[in-house]
Design a protein around this motif. Structure first.
Motif, PDB file in Angstrom:
ATOM      1  N   HIS A 107       0.837  -1.207   0.000  1.00  0.00           N
ATOM      2  CA  HIS A 107       0.000   0.000   0.000  1.00  0.00           C
ATOM      3  C   HIS A 107       0.869   1.253   0.000  1.00  0.00           C
ATOM      4  O   HIS A 107       0.619   2.197  -0.772  1.00  0.00           O
ATOM      5  CB  HIS A 107      -0.894  -0.036   1.251  1.00  0.00           C
ATOM      6  CG  HIS A 107      -1.782   1.158   1.415  1.00  0.00           C
ATOM      7  ND1 HIS A 107      -2.860   1.411   0.596  1.00  0.00           N
ATOM      8  CD2 HIS A 107      -1.754   2.181   2.322  1.00  0.00           C
ATOM      9  CE1 HIS A 107      -3.462   2.531   0.986  1.00  0.00           C
ATOM     10  NE2 HIS A 107      -2.804   3.016   2.028  1.00  0.00           N
ATOM     11  N   ARG A 108       1.918   1.283   0.839  1.00  0.00           N
ATOM     12  CA  ARG A 108       2.821   2.439   0.878  1.00  0.00           C
ATOM     13  C   ARG A 108       3.545   2.611  -0.456  1.00  0.00           C
ATOM     14  O   ARG A 108       3.747   3.740  -0.912  1.00  0.00           O
ATOM     15  CB  ARG A 108       3.868   2.282   1.992  1.00  0.00           C
ATOM     16  CG  ARG A 108       3.357   2.204   3.406  1.00  0.00           C
ATOM     17  CD  ARG A 108       2.586   3.404   3.863  1.00  0.00           C
ATOM     18  NE  ARG A 108       3.342   4.648   3.839  1.00  0.00           N
ATOM     19  CZ  ARG A 108       2.789   5.850   4.006  1.00  0.00           C
ATOM     20  NH1 ARG A 108       1.495   5.968   4.180  1.00  0.00           N
ATOM     21  NH2 ARG A 108       3.532   6.937   3.975  1.00  0.00           N
ATOM     22  N   GLN A 109       3.909   1.510  -1.070  1.00  0.00           N
ATOM     23  CA  GLN A 109       4.588   1.587  -2.369  1.00  0.00           C
ATOM     24  C   GLN A 109       3.672   2.201  -3.431  1.00  0.00           C
ATOM     25  O   GLN A 109       4.101   3.026  -4.243  1.00  0.00           O
ATOM     26  CB  GLN A 109       5.056   0.191  -2.805  1.00  0.00           C
ATOM     27  CG  GLN A 109       6.178  -0.365  -1.922  1.00  0.00           C
ATOM     28  CD  GLN A 109       6.455  -1.841  -2.179  1.00  0.00           C
ATOM     29  OE1 GLN A 109       5.675  -2.549  -2.830  1.00  0.00           O
ATOM     30  NE2 GLN A 109       7.581  -2.325  -1.662  1.00  0.00           N
ATOM     31  N   HIS A 110       2.406   1.804  -3.413  1.00  0.00           N
ATOM     32  CA  HIS A 110       1.444   2.347  -4.382  1.00  0.00           C
ATOM     33  C   HIS A 110       1.206   3.833  -4.142  1.00  0.00           C
ATOM     34  O   HIS A 110       1.068   4.617  -5.088  1.00  0.00           O
ATOM     35  CB  HIS A 110       0.128   1.574  -4.296  1.00  0.00           C
ATOM     36  CG  HIS A 110       0.221   0.176  -4.814  1.00  0.00           C
ATOM     37  ND1 HIS A 110      -0.711  -0.801  -4.523  1.00  0.00           N
ATOM     38  CD2 HIS A 110       1.141  -0.425  -5.609  1.00  0.00           C
ATOM     39  CE1 HIS A 110      -0.368  -1.926  -5.115  1.00  0.00           C
ATOM     40  NE2 HIS A 110       0.758  -1.731  -5.772  1.00  0.00           N
ATOM     41  N   LEU A 111       1.148   4.235  -2.866  1.00  0.00           N
ATOM     42  CA  LEU A 111       0.984   5.653  -2.541  1.00  0.00           C
ATOM     43  C   LEU A 111       2.195   6.462  -3.028  1.00  0.00           C
ATOM     44  O   LEU A 111       2.035   7.566  -3.561  1.00  0.00           O
ATOM     45  CB  LEU A 111       0.821   5.833  -1.026  1.00  0.00           C
ATOM     46  CG  LEU A 111      -0.545   5.479  -0.425  1.00  0.00           C
ATOM     47  CD1 LEU A 111      -0.445   5.391   1.096  1.00  0.00           C
ATOM     48  CD2 LEU A 111      -1.597   6.516  -0.822  1.00  0.00           C
ATOM     49  N   ALA A 112       3.398   5.911  -2.837  1.00  0.00           N
ATOM     50  CA  ALA A 112       4.615   6.596  -3.288  1.00  0.00           C
ATOM     51  C   ALA A 112       4.601   6.811  -4.802  1.00  0.00           C
ATOM     52  O   ALA A 112       4.975   7.887  -5.298  1.00  0.00           O
ATOM     53  CB  ALA A 112       5.851   5.799  -2.882  1.00  0.00           C
ATOM     54  N   LYS A 113       4.137   5.809  -5.552  1.00  0.00           N
ATOM     55  CA  LYS A 113       4.048   5.941  -7.016  1.00  0.00           C
ATOM     56  C   LYS A 113       3.033   7.005  -7.413  1.00  0.00           C
ATOM     57  O   LYS A 113       3.251   7.778  -8.349  1.00  0.00           O
ATOM     58  CB  LYS A 113       3.669   4.595  -7.644  1.00  0.00           C
ATOM     59  CG  LYS A 113       4.807   3.590  -7.654  1.00  0.00           C
ATOM     60  CD  LYS A 113       4.362   2.268  -8.281  1.00  0.00           C
ATOM     61  CE  LYS A 113       5.483   1.252  -8.226  1.00  0.00           C
ATOM     62  NZ  LYS A 113       5.046  -0.086  -8.719  1.00  0.00           N
TER      63      LYS A 113
END
Length: 265
Positions: A107-113
């Protein structure tokens, strides 16, 4: 977007309605604070409310890490962080994630993108200092962004499948279904089932508080006076408005509630 512009002054709330209040669900920045700080008057108001057995629940956009420390130090009945993302019960109990997120790391990775994508169109936006302490959302500073730019950011987030909101402090990229009202209603059902909607008052000052002003769920809602700055951007507007701004407006509300209890007793 339909708007109800009938903002009544707080003085028009009946003392009977106020004497029924048992829980105040309030935003923090710009609602409890004054120029970014807690005042002695605000801390005294919280103590007075606690002494009268009126619970105060903080509902903020601030990060999980920030709220974890603060809520345990204040005379409050718990705190909801990240605009409805997590709930911190009173004391040092483990926080409860309110938004269903199967894999928090992913989830954090998707938010960063998503944030990187926004930066290609708005290279000036900067990740907020507290973003590293967040779990469910991603934040960047609101300073310097105009209303039309905020609307564009909202549209871009929607296109990517994310929700977007902002306060007087930060912009938030978040799960679409996550907002303060959804989180608050869940916490009220699970932890405060004894209170009816007529026994709860919601308080706020910014666009990320607008769901707290939805009269179907929260018939008694209050905006501190500085909410007038955003009044044309709000889909839902508070039923009542204080004379004073920021934390002084919250103290005004507290005073009305405590006086109504004295009158009814």
């Amino acid at each position: 977007m339909s708007r109800d512009l009938s903002l009544a002054p707080l003085s028009e709330v009946s003392s009977t309605s106020l004497s029924n209040i048992r829980l105040i669900a309030t935003d923090m920045d710009g609602t409890l604070t004054r120029r970014g700080k807690f005042t002695p008057a605000l801390l005294q108001a919280l103590e007075d409310l606690a002494a009268a057995d009126i619970k105060v629940l903080i509902v903020t956009g601030r990060s999980a890490g920030w709220v974890s420390g603060l809520s345990s130090l204040m005379p409050v009945a718990g705190a909801i962080a990240e605009n409805g993302g997590l709930y911190f019960p009173p004391g040092n109990q483990k926080p409860v994630v309110l938004t269903p997120i199967p894999d928090l790391v992913q989830h954090r990775q998707h938010l960063a993108k998503a944030f990187e994508s926004l930066q290609t169109k708005f290279p000036q936006i900067q990740e907020s200092a507290d973003n590293r302490f967040r779990v469910t959302d991603w934040t960047f500073d609101v300073a310097g962004l105009h209303q039309d730019e905020l609307q564009t950011l909202d549209n871009l987030c929607q296109q990517m499948g994310w929700g977007f909101t902002y306060s007087n402090v930060q912009c938030h990229i978040k799960p679409q279904s996550q907002d303060k009202a959804v989180g608050l209603l869940q916490v009220l059902r699970e932890y405060f089932p004894q209170y009816s909607s007529e026994q709860i008052v919601t308080v706020g000052d910014s666009p990320n508080d607008e769901s707290l002003f939805h009269r179907r769920y929260f018939p008694i809602s209050v905006g501190v006076a500085n909410v007038l700055e955003y009044v044309n951007q709000l889909k839902y507007q508070p039923a009542y408005i204080t004379t004073a701004a920021e934390g002084e407006g919250f103290c005004e509300l507290s005073s009305y509630i405590l006086k109504s209890l004295h009158i009814s007793s």
